[in-house]
Scaffold this active site. Sequence first.
Site, PDB file in Angstrom:
ATOM      1  N   GLU A 363       0.828  -1.223   0.000  1.00 43.47           N
ATOM      2  CA  GLU A 363       0.000   0.000   0.000  1.00 43.47           C
ATOM      3  C   GLU A 363       0.863   1.274   0.000  1.00 43.47           C
ATOM      4  O   GLU A 363       0.525   2.287   0.595  1.00 43.47           O
ATOM      5  CB  GLU A 363      -1.024  -0.042   1.132  1.00 43.47           C
ATOM      6  CG  GLU A 363      -1.914  -1.272   0.965  1.00 43.47           C
ATOM      7  CD  GLU A 363      -3.267  -1.188   1.595  1.00 43.47           C
ATOM      8  OE1 GLU A 363      -3.747  -0.074   1.852  1.00 43.47           O
ATOM      9  OE2 GLU A 363      -3.875  -2.259   1.792  1.00 43.47           O
TER      10      GLU A 363
HETATM   11  N1  CAA Z   1      -6.334  12.076  -4.241  1.00 38.65           N
HETATM   12  C1  CAA Z   1      -6.793  12.603  -5.396  1.00 38.65           C
HETATM   13  N2  CAA Z   1      -6.027  12.760  -6.498  1.00 38.65           N
HETATM   14  C2  CAA Z   1      -4.738  12.383  -6.418  1.00 38.65           C
HETATM   15  C3  CAA Z   1      -4.186  11.830  -5.242  1.00 38.65           C
HETATM   16  C4  CAA Z   1      -5.043  11.694  -4.121  1.00 38.65           C
HETATM   17  N3  CAA Z   1      -4.613  11.161  -2.970  1.00 38.65           N
HETATM   18  N4  CAA Z   1      -2.880  11.551  -5.479  1.00 38.65           N
HETATM   19  C5  CAA Z   1      -2.633  11.923  -6.739  1.00 38.65           C
HETATM   20  N5  CAA Z   1      -3.756  12.428  -7.306  1.00 38.65           N
HETATM   21  C6  CAA Z   1      -3.909  12.985  -8.638  1.00 38.65           C
HETATM   22  C7  CAA Z   1      -2.984  14.178  -8.837  1.00 38.65           C
HETATM   23  O1  CAA Z   1      -3.571  15.368  -8.374  1.00 38.65           O
HETATM   24  C8  CAA Z   1      -2.777  14.180 -10.330  1.00 38.65           C
HETATM   25  O2  CAA Z   1      -3.902  14.752 -10.947  1.00 38.65           O
HETATM   26  P1  CAA Z   1      -3.720  15.947 -12.060  1.00 38.65           P
HETATM   27  O3  CAA Z   1      -2.965  15.315 -13.191  1.00 38.65           O
HETATM   28  O4  CAA Z   1      -5.134  16.315 -12.416  1.00 38.65           O
HETATM   29  O5  CAA Z   1      -2.958  17.040 -11.404  1.00 38.65           O
HETATM   30  C9  CAA Z   1      -2.802  12.696 -10.680  1.00 38.65           C
HETATM   31  O6  CAA Z   1      -3.497  12.021  -9.623  1.00 38.65           O
HETATM   32  C10 CAA Z   1      -1.421  12.094 -10.825  1.00 38.65           C
HETATM   33  O7  CAA Z   1      -0.768  12.294  -9.591  1.00 38.65           O
HETATM   34  P2  CAA Z   1       0.812  12.481  -9.485  1.00 38.65           P
HETATM   35  O8  CAA Z   1       1.305  13.415 -10.536  1.00 38.65           O
HETATM   36  O9  CAA Z   1       1.126  12.806  -8.059  1.00 38.65           O
HETATM   37  O10 CAA Z   1       1.298  11.004  -9.883  1.00 38.65           O
HETATM   38  P3  CAA Z   1       2.714  10.309  -9.768  1.00 38.65           P
HETATM   39  O11 CAA Z   1       2.925   9.519 -10.977  1.00 38.65           O
HETATM   40  O12 CAA Z   1       3.758  11.312  -9.373  1.00 38.65           O
HETATM   41  O13 CAA Z   1       2.471   9.252  -8.579  1.00 38.65           O
HETATM   42  C11 CAA Z   1       2.401   8.475  -6.310  1.00 38.65           C
HETATM   43  C12 CAA Z   1       2.086   9.583  -7.304  1.00 38.65           C
HETATM   44  C13 CAA Z   1       2.002   9.023  -4.963  1.00 38.65           C
HETATM   45  C14 CAA Z   1       3.872   8.130  -6.283  1.00 38.65           C
HETATM   46  C15 CAA Z   1       1.543   7.231  -6.681  1.00 38.65           C
HETATM   47  O14 CAA Z   1       1.978   6.660  -7.894  1.00 38.65           O
HETATM   48  C16 CAA Z   1       1.560   6.163  -5.592  1.00 38.65           C
HETATM   49  O15 CAA Z   1       0.874   6.290  -4.582  1.00 38.65           O
HETATM   50  N6  CAA Z   1       2.326   5.064  -5.809  1.00 38.65           N
HETATM   51  C17 CAA Z   1       2.288   3.925  -4.890  1.00 38.65           C
HETATM   52  C18 CAA Z   1       1.259   2.944  -5.313  1.00 38.65           C
HETATM   53  C19 CAA Z   1       0.821   2.054  -4.191  1.00 38.65           C
HETATM   54  O16 CAA Z   1       0.598   2.495  -3.076  1.00 38.65           O
HETATM   55  N7  CAA Z   1       0.652   0.785  -4.494  1.00 38.65           N
HETATM   56  C20 CAA Z   1       0.159  -0.136  -3.537  1.00 38.65           C
HETATM   57  C21 CAA Z   1      -0.487  -1.292  -4.238  1.00 38.65           C
HETATM   58  S1  CAA Z   1      -1.999  -1.788  -3.542  1.00 38.65           S
HETATM   59  C22 CAA Z   1      -1.612  -2.887  -2.314  1.00 38.65           C
HETATM   60  O17 CAA Z   1      -0.499  -2.998  -1.867  1.00 38.65           O
HETATM   61  C23 CAA Z   1      -2.782  -3.593  -1.794  1.00 38.65           C
HETATM   62  C24 CAA Z   1      -2.545  -4.919  -1.199  1.00 38.65           C
HETATM   63  O18 CAA Z   1      -2.812  -5.920  -1.811  1.00 38.65           O
HETATM   64  C25 CAA Z   1      -2.130  -4.982   0.228  1.00 38.65           C
END
Ligand code: CAA
Length: 380
Positions: A363
């Site tokens: 996550e």
């Molecule tokens: N709420 C709303 N919108 C959001 C947001 C949020 N929390 N976070 C990002 N966004 C939006 C941004 O505003 C942006 O929108 P615009 O283009 O309109 O401005 C868009 O989404 C893209 O966001 P970023 O430019 O910030 O994207 P990024 O490529 O830089 O990535 C990141 C951001 C935080 C690194 C994201 O990729 C991330 O969280 N990565 C980790 C993924 C993860 O947690 N994976 C876990 C897998 S699930 C799991 O583990 C479950 C299980 O089985 C236990």
Amino acid sequence: MDFNLTEEHMMIRDAARDFAQTELLPGVIERDNAQTFPDELVRKMGDLGFMGIMVDPKYGGSGMDAISYVLIMEELSKIDASASVMVSVNNSLVCYGLEAYGNEKQKEKYLTKLATGECIGAFCLSEPEAGSDATSQKTTAIDKGDHYILNGTKNWITNGGRAEIYLVIAQTDKHKGSHGINAFIVEKGTPGFDIGPKEDKLGIRGSDTHTLQFNDVKVPKENRIGDDGFGFRFAMKTLSGGRIGIAAQALGIASGAYELALKYSKERKAFGTEICNHQAIAFKLADMYTEIEAARMLVMKAAWDKDQGNNYDMSSAMAKLYASKVAMEHTVEAVQIHGGNGFVKEYHVERLMRDAKITQIYEGTSEIQKIVISRGLIRG
Ligand code: CAA
């Protein structure tokens, strides 16, 4: 400010503690060895309302708040983090995702079954080449009018084999970047949807983790969640709540290990006295307790933010970052306090140490939490 739990919260915590002691503790070592978790125990968690903790009772949920959710998660995780990850994924990724962003028809068809524990769900975002970099989705969903055709691979999927309902994130238009991603509800048994073998893991071995394959899987358009292009925001918003669950899991693993270490240190004797009387051990206990309490404050604050309707992107990331660090560091210390016995399965702390590691990875890794926190700080 009131740091006391309400009577109701204490009752909920005690019910989870009783369940963990009476139902999860027996057999936890055997389940870890065999990498299994009986359906019967999942059903019992469903009967207690643990599979749809925050879901509205009109959809079969328990209608509790996020504080209750973290209390339950902590108690289950003290004993069996394999059980608690099933609870966490089902509650905060699958049920919450559907309740917050699904339409009425989707809620009636899927959420009611998930919230009662009649079946459980999985959240499918990660791919071989899109783990932390979640926007780089390679799984495609091609719009064919009244349905989509899905192709691709998802991996490290919790509940991957056991689930009946899968929330699958896929790219629908690669030119639109994060705005060209959608989330779909896919049912087990849909032709072309194959479940790969179970992963042999370091920790949370009772929970099943699989690679999933999608080969020309036909998904009706009515199974798309939200408007076209909402999938990435759906994943991010849902994961913010998921991170509260994993933070609470880490807190439970840490506090479970601390409780075992404290008990052991009061029983085990060396150099003529119980080892808790040696400063080397006493100071470890002091550090453990202090940092676990600090982690608890962050976890509770994130849950409180969610209950208050505040934005919890940063507070959930901080809670997960810190609680998972505390879990990793202090489970190692708990093993150390147990000495040779800590290396032996029957003392439980080595399992907690192995289980702790994943809380720094899934996550969103700790490094991803720092991206979320620092971007929030800079954005202001
Ligand atoms: N709420 C709303 N919108 C959001 C947001 C949020 N929390 N976070 C990002 N966004 C939006 C941004 O505003 C942006 O929108 P615009 O283009 O309109 O401005 C868009 O989404 C893209 O966001 P970023 O430019 O910030 O994207 P990024 O490529 O830089 O990535 C990141 C951001 C935080 C690194 C994201 O990729 C991330 O969280 N990565 C980790 C993924 C993860 O947690 N994976 C876990 C897998 S699930 C799991 O583990 C479950 C299980 O089985 C236990």
